[in-house]
Design a protein around this motif. Sequence first.
Motif, PDB file in Angstrom:
ATOM      1  N   UNK A 237       0.847  -1.207   0.000  1.00  0.00           N
ATOM      2  CA  UNK A 237       0.000   0.000   0.000  1.00  0.00           C
ATOM      3  C   UNK A 237       0.877   1.250   0.000  1.00  0.00           C
ATOM      4  N   UNK A 238       1.897   1.274   0.833  1.00  0.00           N
ATOM      5  CA  UNK A 238       2.787   2.450   0.898  1.00  0.00           C
ATOM      6  C   UNK A 238       3.482   2.692  -0.442  1.00  0.00           C
ATOM      7  N   UNK A 239       3.979   1.626  -1.060  1.00  0.00           N
ATOM      8  CA  UNK A 239       4.679   1.780  -2.333  1.00  0.00           C
ATOM      9  C   UNK A 239       3.727   2.146  -3.466  1.00  0.00           C
ATOM     10  N   UNK A 240       2.502   1.626  -3.433  1.00  0.00           N
ATOM     11  CA  UNK A 240       1.516   1.974  -4.454  1.00  0.00           C
ATOM     12  C   UNK A 240       1.083   3.434  -4.320  1.00  0.00           C
ATOM     13  N   UNK A 241       1.002   3.924  -3.091  1.00  0.00           N
ATOM     14  CA  UNK A 241       0.558   5.301  -2.840  1.00  0.00           C
ATOM     15  C   UNK A 241       1.688   6.320  -2.958  1.00  0.00           C
ATOM     16  N   UNK A 242       2.918   5.874  -2.901  1.00  0.00           N
ATOM     17  CA  UNK A 242       4.072   6.774  -2.922  1.00  0.00           C
ATOM     18  C   UNK A 242       4.049   7.773  -4.087  1.00  0.00           C
ATOM     19  N   UNK A 243       3.725   7.351  -5.315  1.00  0.00           N
ATOM     20  CA  UNK A 243       3.678   8.336  -6.398  1.00  0.00           C
ATOM     21  C   UNK A 243       2.648   9.446  -6.155  1.00  0.00           C
ATOM     22  N   UNK A 244       1.535   9.125  -5.517  1.00  0.00           N
ATOM     23  CA  UNK A 244       0.523  10.143  -5.227  1.00  0.00           C
ATOM     24  C   UNK A 244       1.030  11.132  -4.184  1.00  0.00           C
ATOM     25  N   UNK A 245       1.790  10.636  -3.209  1.00  0.00           N
ATOM     26  CA  UNK A 245       2.409  11.520  -2.214  1.00  0.00           C
ATOM     27  C   UNK A 245       3.439  12.406  -2.921  1.00  0.00           C
ATOM     28  N   UNK A 246       4.301  11.782  -3.711  1.00  0.00           N
ATOM     29  CA  UNK A 246       5.371  12.521  -4.391  1.00  0.00           C
ATOM     30  C   UNK A 246       4.851  13.570  -5.371  1.00  0.00           C
ATOM     31  N   UNK A 247       3.688  13.333  -5.959  1.00  0.00           N
ATOM     32  CA  UNK A 247       3.110  14.272  -6.925  1.00  0.00           C
ATOM     33  C   UNK A 247       2.161  15.279  -6.274  1.00  0.00           C
TER      34      UNK A 247
ATOM     35  N   UNK B 299     -10.710  13.596   4.343  1.00  0.00           N
ATOM     36  CA  UNK B 299     -10.138  14.371   5.446  1.00  0.00           C
ATOM     37  C   UNK B 299      -8.844  13.771   5.998  1.00  0.00           C
ATOM     38  N   UNK B 300      -8.507  12.557   5.578  1.00  0.00           N
ATOM     39  CA  UNK B 300      -7.239  11.949   6.003  1.00  0.00           C
ATOM     40  C   UNK B 300      -6.034  12.538   5.276  1.00  0.00           C
ATOM     41  N   UNK B 301      -6.290  13.351   4.246  1.00  0.00           N
ATOM     42  CA  UNK B 301      -5.158  13.998   3.605  1.00  0.00           C
ATOM     43  C   UNK B 301      -5.189  14.053   2.088  1.00  0.00           C
ATOM     44  N   UNK B 302      -6.376  14.165   1.500  1.00  0.00           N
ATOM     45  CA  UNK B 302      -6.458  14.335   0.043  1.00  0.00           C
ATOM     46  C   UNK B 302      -6.181  15.793  -0.304  1.00  0.00           C
TER      47      UNK B 302
ATOM     48  N   UNK C  38      -2.787  10.310   4.602  1.00  0.00           N
ATOM     49  CA  UNK C  38      -3.809   9.574   3.855  1.00  0.00           C
ATOM     50  C   UNK C  38      -3.433   8.096   3.772  1.00  0.00           C
ATOM     51  N   UNK C  39      -2.165   7.831   3.511  1.00  0.00           N
ATOM     52  CA  UNK C  39      -1.680   6.446   3.458  1.00  0.00           C
ATOM     53  C   UNK C  39      -1.848   5.796   4.827  1.00  0.00           C
ATOM     54  N   UNK C  40      -1.509   6.543   5.874  1.00  0.00           N
ATOM     55  CA  UNK C  40      -1.705   6.034   7.237  1.00  0.00           C
ATOM     56  C   UNK C  40      -3.175   5.716   7.481  1.00  0.00           C
ATOM     57  N   UNK C  41      -4.071   6.535   6.932  1.00  0.00           N
ATOM     58  CA  UNK C  41      -5.510   6.308   7.075  1.00  0.00           C
ATOM     59  C   UNK C  41      -5.960   5.022   6.407  1.00  0.00           C
ATOM     60  N   UNK C  42      -5.391   4.719   5.254  1.00  0.00           N
ATOM     61  CA  UNK C  42      -5.716   3.469   4.553  1.00  0.00           C
ATOM     62  C   UNK C  42      -5.326   2.280   5.431  1.00  0.00           C
ATOM     63  N   UNK C  43      -4.118   2.321   5.945  1.00  0.00           N
ATOM     64  CA  UNK C  43      -3.608   1.209   6.761  1.00  0.00           C
ATOM     65  C   UNK C  43      -4.382   1.095   8.076  1.00  0.00           C
ATOM     66  N   UNK C  44      -4.683   2.224   8.689  1.00  0.00           N
ATOM     67  CA  UNK C  44      -5.455   2.220   9.939  1.00  0.00           C
ATOM     68  C   UNK C  44      -6.833   1.597   9.712  1.00  0.00           C
TER      69      UNK C  44
ATOM     70  N   UNK D 110      -5.901   8.897  -9.360  1.00  0.00           N
ATOM     71  CA  UNK D 110      -5.861   7.447  -9.239  1.00  0.00           C
ATOM     72  C   UNK D 110      -4.474   6.993  -9.673  1.00  0.00           C
ATOM     73  N   UNK D 111      -3.832   6.220  -8.806  1.00  0.00           N
ATOM     74  CA  UNK D 111      -2.540   5.633  -9.136  1.00  0.00           C
ATOM     75  C   UNK D 111      -2.716   4.160  -9.453  1.00  0.00           C
ATOM     76  N   UNK D 112      -1.815   3.644 -10.261  1.00  0.00           N
ATOM     77  CA  UNK D 112      -1.851   2.226 -10.626  1.00  0.00           C
ATOM     78  C   UNK D 112      -0.511   1.611 -10.238  1.00  0.00           C
TER      79      UNK D 112
END
Length: 147
Positions: free
Chosen positions: A24-34, A70-73, A41-47, A78-80
């Motif tokens: 999940x962290x690696x899949x979401x990383x590009x969205x964080x970086x961009x 509200x977790x951080x969008x 938000x990633x923490x929210x997914x895992x929680x 959409x990332x793939x």
Amino acid sequence: MLKNMISEELIVLNVEASDWKDAVRKAACPLVNQGKIKESYVDGIIRAVHEIGPYFVLTKHVALAHSRPEDGVIEGAIGIATLKTPIEFGNEDNDPVKYIFTLSAIDNNAHLSALSDLAGLLEQQEFYEFLDKAKSAEEVMNYINAM
């Protein structure tokens, strides 16, 4: 539309991950970086998975990782990500996951047409076969743009 929420920078292929959290962290990383989402938000997914289970493993081998806006969008996207080795998420019907689509939605409605487009792709075996063979994010974008 799906092609308006995805860009080459949000696509990663053959990701190596040690477990579902790492995936999940690696899949979401590009969205964080961009600048589409915050790390929170990633923490929210895992929680949420810890609290209610792997709710976003939608179908065989496919996860639509997402949390609450509200977790951080910051911006809808959409990332793939494709995983080099499929990972168990704890969903006995649909594990192991090989494809992770990370959704950042700014509200309850703005992303619905993109999700509809994505759902259409997820019903096509050819899409998965294409993702398995794709060598670059550019190839994936060309495929999506041709829809």
